[in-house]
Design an enzyme around this catalytic site. Sequence first.
Site, PDB file in Angstrom:
ATOM      1  N   HIS A  59     103.176  22.166   7.284  1.00 31.22           N
ATOM      2  CA  HIS A  59     102.499  23.165   7.206  1.00 31.22           C
ATOM      3  C   HIS A  59     102.869  24.129   8.386  1.00 31.22           C
ATOM      4  CE1 HIS A  59      99.435  21.351   4.346  1.00 31.22           C
ATOM      5  NE2 HIS A  59      99.809  20.449   4.797  1.00 31.22           N
ATOM      6  N   ASP A 148      98.000  21.456  -2.232  1.00 33.92           N
ATOM      7  CA  ASP A 148      97.842  20.578  -1.019  1.00 33.92           C
ATOM      8  C   ASP A 148      96.686  20.936  -0.152  1.00 33.92           C
ATOM      9  OD1 ASP A 148      98.566  18.221   0.735  1.00 33.92           O
ATOM     10  OD2 ASP A 148      99.306  19.832   2.027  1.00 33.92           O
ATOM     11  N   ASP A 308     103.918  15.836   6.337  1.00 34.35           N
ATOM     12  CA  ASP A 308     102.725  16.268   6.232  1.00 34.35           C
ATOM     13  C   ASP A 308     102.373  17.220   7.734  1.00 34.35           C
ATOM     14  OD1 ASP A 308     100.161  17.333   5.304  1.00 34.35           O
ATOM     15  OD2 ASP A 308      99.269  15.403   5.300  1.00 34.35           O
TER      16      ASP A 308
HETATM   17  O1  DOR Z   1      95.327  16.296   7.154  1.00 37.43           O
HETATM   18  C1  DOR Z   1      95.433  17.262   6.548  1.00 37.43           C
HETATM   19  N1  DOR Z   1      95.759  18.285   6.907  1.00 37.43           N
HETATM   20  N2  DOR Z   1      95.830  16.713   5.152  1.00 37.43           N
HETATM   21  C2  DOR Z   1      96.310  17.944   4.435  1.00 37.43           C
HETATM   22  O2  DOR Z   1      96.398  17.744   3.300  1.00 37.43           O
HETATM   23  C3  DOR Z   1      96.329  19.356   4.948  1.00 37.43           C
HETATM   24  C4  DOR Z   1      96.574  19.367   6.388  1.00 37.43           C
HETATM   25  C5  DOR Z   1      96.236  20.847   6.865  1.00 37.43           C
HETATM   26  O3  DOR Z   1      96.790  21.798   6.353  1.00 37.43           O
HETATM   27  O4  DOR Z   1      95.810  20.704   8.104  1.00 37.43           O
END
Ligand code: DOR
Length: 431
Positions: A59, A148, A308
């Site tokens: 991200h 996601d 992630d």
């Molecule tokens: O902990 C998480 N944060 N899991 C996810 O699937 C999304 C992510 C986020 O975008 O902050």
Amino acid sequence: MGSIAITNGTLVDGAGTRRADLLIQNGVIAEVGEKLDGDTIIDADGLVVTPGFVDLQVHFREPGGEEAETIQTGSRGAALGGFTAVVVMPNTTPTIDSAAVVRQIHDLSIDALCEVVPSAAITVDRDGEALAPMAELVRSGVRMFTDDGVGVQDARMMRTALEYASGLSHLADGFEIVLAQHCEVDALAAGGAMHEGEWSSRLGMPGQPAEAEELMIARDVALARLTDGRVHFQHVTTARGVDLIRAAKAEGLKVTGEATPHYLCLDHSAVASFDTVFKVNPPLRTPADVTAIKAGLLDGTLDAIATDHAPHTRQDKERPFLDAPPGMIGVETAFAIANTELGADIEKLVELLSINPARIAGIDDRHGGPIEAGRPANLALLDLDEQWTITGAALASRSSNTPFEGRSVRGKIRHTIWNGDLVVTNGEATR
Ligand code: DOR
């Protein structure tokens, strides 16, 4: 750009392990041989040379969340972590659910330090109501779709998406489009801030049961069977989830799975600190689950390590545990954590961090392939033995929410070469 010779290194790729020099010229590996010379010489004595790593899940928050991360800062961290390609998740503002936003991501990636591969949402705005314009998105280069952050809740919607995706290969040079799923049944997980179990009871914290993940994995295995579609299970965290994927693979279904570095060494007891750095979705599970995730990676049930990487600002993470956003950063520390904690040899780590994720993302023409003449020069040079201590403030990310603060780890990226460009040298980013 002058030529680069990498001398005295040990090459590790899908073809095995061997000693050889490399010559890189005009962005590609020009020669693999003995005693090679170039404009720049990198003495790789004691180092391992591997295909650059590929992260199936990051991200980078752009557009819309630039106070937490940008493509520039995220990609700098990724390059420092040995990654030459990352798949960015579509939970941006706006959502990556149209060709216009895909183009915007490409424009924003112009100065990135690694290849930035956009994924796109399965449903418009990731709200589960209507299918995103998948054909248009595949035409714009998208190979992986995911909502996601949330899972596709409606089984009929997921079935339709799989059937539709199966018909789009002709727009993708025959590549079978993959639907990546964040497995979480909202009806069971909503309101939960950690794993439901011993520690949520002790702490009086609302929990999310393992079944919230397992039910969706079981459902999507069934849908993969029904549609003959391709499903990739993101950040798997439970022992029974691993078992379901193992059985689906034994049956010959087109499923793959990934684990993140945090699920292979942290468990739900970490939440006893009430430190929001340990809040993540899906949540940290039990020690038995951690053991099963490692076993799943080692026996090939789980194909890849993805990070992630989920940066959040200090202000956001300083909120009370129940209100704080879930997520941890990880691109810069993934290799060291895996090298220290998994108990895998370097050949296996290269498979999990490079070869398999490149294949799953459909970018194996340029990443994760054999180190041989003619291939694009996307490489990482690793010191497997260097011991160092992780400090959030020293990482390149604009956010510092690492769950590994103060942890001593083994294994460091010395140099990263992307398209023949030395983007990391001696552990420092060059831009
Ligand atoms: O902990 C998480 N944060 N899991 C996810 O699937 C999304 C992510 C986020 O975008 O902050």
